[in-house]
Design an enzyme around this catalytic site. Structure first.
Site, mmCIF file in Angstrom:
data_model
loop_
_atom_site.group_PDB
_atom_site.id
_atom_site.type_symbol
_atom_site.label_atom_id
_atom_site.label_comp_id
_atom_site.label_asym_id
_atom_site.label_seq_id
_atom_site.Cartn_x
_atom_site.Cartn_y
_atom_site.Cartn_z
ATOM 1 C CD1 TRP A 165 -2.753 1.456 0.411
ATOM 2 C CD2 TRP A 165 -2.206 1.756 2.566
ATOM 3 N NE1 TRP A 165 -3.580 2.412 0.923
ATOM 4 C CE2 TRP A 165 -3.266 2.621 2.237
ATOM 5 C CE3 TRP A 165 -1.701 1.767 3.859
ATOM 6 C CZ2 TRP A 165 -3.830 3.494 3.159
ATOM 7 C CZ3 TRP A 165 -2.256 2.621 4.778
ATOM 8 C CH2 TRP A 165 -3.310 3.481 4.435
ATOM 9 C CG ASP A 203 -1.751 -2.511 7.577
ATOM 10 O OD1 ASP A 203 -2.816 -2.409 8.232
ATOM 11 O OD2 ASP A 203 -1.487 -1.776 6.599
ATOM 12 C CB ALA A 208 -6.564 -2.332 6.925
ATOM 13 C CE LYS A 218 -10.146 0.612 4.323
ATOM 14 N NZ LYS A 218 -9.863 1.318 3.109
#
Ligand SMILES: Cc1ncc(COP(=O)(O)O)c(C=O)c1O
Length: 397
Positions: A130, A211, A213, A246
């Site tokens: 990302w 990470d 997410a 999200k």
């Protein structure tokens, strides 16, 4: 003094999304930003979040600052959600966490802690990763190395390349891993591959920074953190950046947490104190609203079940869209798009050239990144045929 500062270029992803908003075409499709859209093209508020919000607004008596570590119910709920209520690290009090402004805030606080422990440490990032990882971690002073990850020809993970590159990571190094639903490629590690990474971390001494997410948007809430939990079971130290943007639809509320799994309860407490000092020098206290909502949802059995059901339905819908997209694209082209169905979460590289992605935008008002990365959750029953026909037209030239 300030007039020396030049205009900055627009963010590559947000710039494309804003170009789409001002495109007058009635057929335009925005597949750029990673936001879940429902069949009506709306990013919805979860029912459980709406209910929690109603009770919060009715009962709220103060807008005084949050505690520096944030909301206790939120921190506790998120620790259990990510690590599992049976986690040995949790039972041993070897975990501490701080509520942060979104997953980005968690990544930043994690980077601050790493840099405090080992100034200028090397962070190994996947190729690709990302793009925001780089400024978020790099601005703290950390340095980067890249490990091979996505293989465009097979549309999958180049695991041999990853292992070969991470073979050079050692004690004092950090390896940044996407917990699930890799952004931008959607190609995830299998549990066996996570286990190989855990072996390497044990042997070589590097620390994983995970990470997470998109928990709940790949296969399900439990399945999506199986790899991460395996690392936590086997290793003394893991940092986790978790986001509720999200999976709770709390994007604008900036809701996340940095979790520190460490070798002792004493060190876990020390890391929390360090994180609070780091937060104090950047933004002081975390924002309240999103974490108070998420904390209520996670603490209330009825709201939690309601949320889990809605999240599972979203996850199934995304996976259904992946299946439909493969069949529609294959009806309109002579290519094999089966890889889309093997990927997880919201993203996929369609495997188009930059010129083809630009042609889709300029001739058909279909906005995707120039790498042909799409947000699968931007597809719906009303736009899927137009999308597949346009890809077919562009590929025929
Ligand atoms: C891979 C990844 N990590 C972290 C985040 C952080 O999200 P937020 O700060 O909105 O919670 C995102 C958001 O798009 C992401 O894609």
């Amino acid at each position: 003094m300030l007039d020396v500062l030049p205009q900055m270029p627009e963010d590559s992803i947000l710039g494309l999304s804003s170009a789409c908003r001002s495109d007058p075409s009635p057929n335009k499709i925005d597949l750029t930003v990673g936001i879940y859209m429902n069949e009506e093209g709306v990013c919805p508020v979860f029912d459980a979040v709406r209910l929690a919000q109603q009770s919060l607004v009715a009962e709220e008596t103060t807008k005084a600052y949050m505690a520096p570590a944030g909301d206790a119910a939120f921190n506790q709920g998120l620790q259990r959600l990510v690590l599992g209520s049976g986690s040995a690290a949790l039972a041993d009090a070897r975990v501490s966490s701080i509520q942060t402004p979104g997953g980005c805030g968690a990544l930043r606080i994690g980077a601050e802690i790493i840099n405090a422990a080992a100034p200028g440490a090397r962070v190994w990032v996947s190729d690709p990763t990302w793009p925001v990882h780089i400024p978020l971690l790099g601005s703290v002073g950390l340095r980067f190395e890249t490990y091979r990850y996505y293989e465009p020809v097979s549309h999958g993970v180049n695991f041999d390349g990853m292992v070969e590159d991470l073979g050079r990571a050692g004690r004092g190094d950090v390896v940044l891993l996407h917990g699930c639903c890799h952004n931008p490629c959607g190609a995830d590690l299998t549990l066996e591959q996570w286990s190989v990474i855990a072996d390497m971390a044990e042997r070589q001494g590097f620390m994983p920074f995970v990470d997470i997410a998109y928990q709940g948007l790949g296969d399900g809430l439990e399945q999506d953190v199986a790899g991460l939990r395996l690392l936590v079971e086997r290793l003394p130290e893991v940092i986790i950046a978790a986001s509720c943007s999200k999976n709770m639809g709390l994007y604008r509320e900036r809701t996340g947490a940095a979790l520190f799994v460490s070798s002792s309860a004493e060190n876990a407490r020390a890391l929390l104190s360090q994180a609070q000092v780091a937060a104090r020098r950047i933004y002081s206290m975390p924002p309240a609203h999103g974490a108070l909502l998420a904390g209520r949802v996670l603490a209330d059995a009825e709201l939690k079940t309601n949320w889990e059901d809605e999240l599972q339905a979203m996850c199934w819908r995304i996976n259904g869209l992946r299946t439909s997209l493969v069949s529609k694209l294959e009806q309109n082209t002579d290519r094999d798009f089966g890889f889309i169905e093997r990927e997880k979460g919201m993203f996929s590289f369609l495997g188009l050239t930059r010129a083809e992605a630009i042609a889709l935008r300029e001739k058909h008002s279909i906005y995707m990144l120039e790498s042909s990365r799409i947000n699968v959750a931007g597809v719906n029953g009303a736009n899927i045929d137009y999308l597949a026909e346009a890809v077919g037209a562009v590929l025929r030239g």
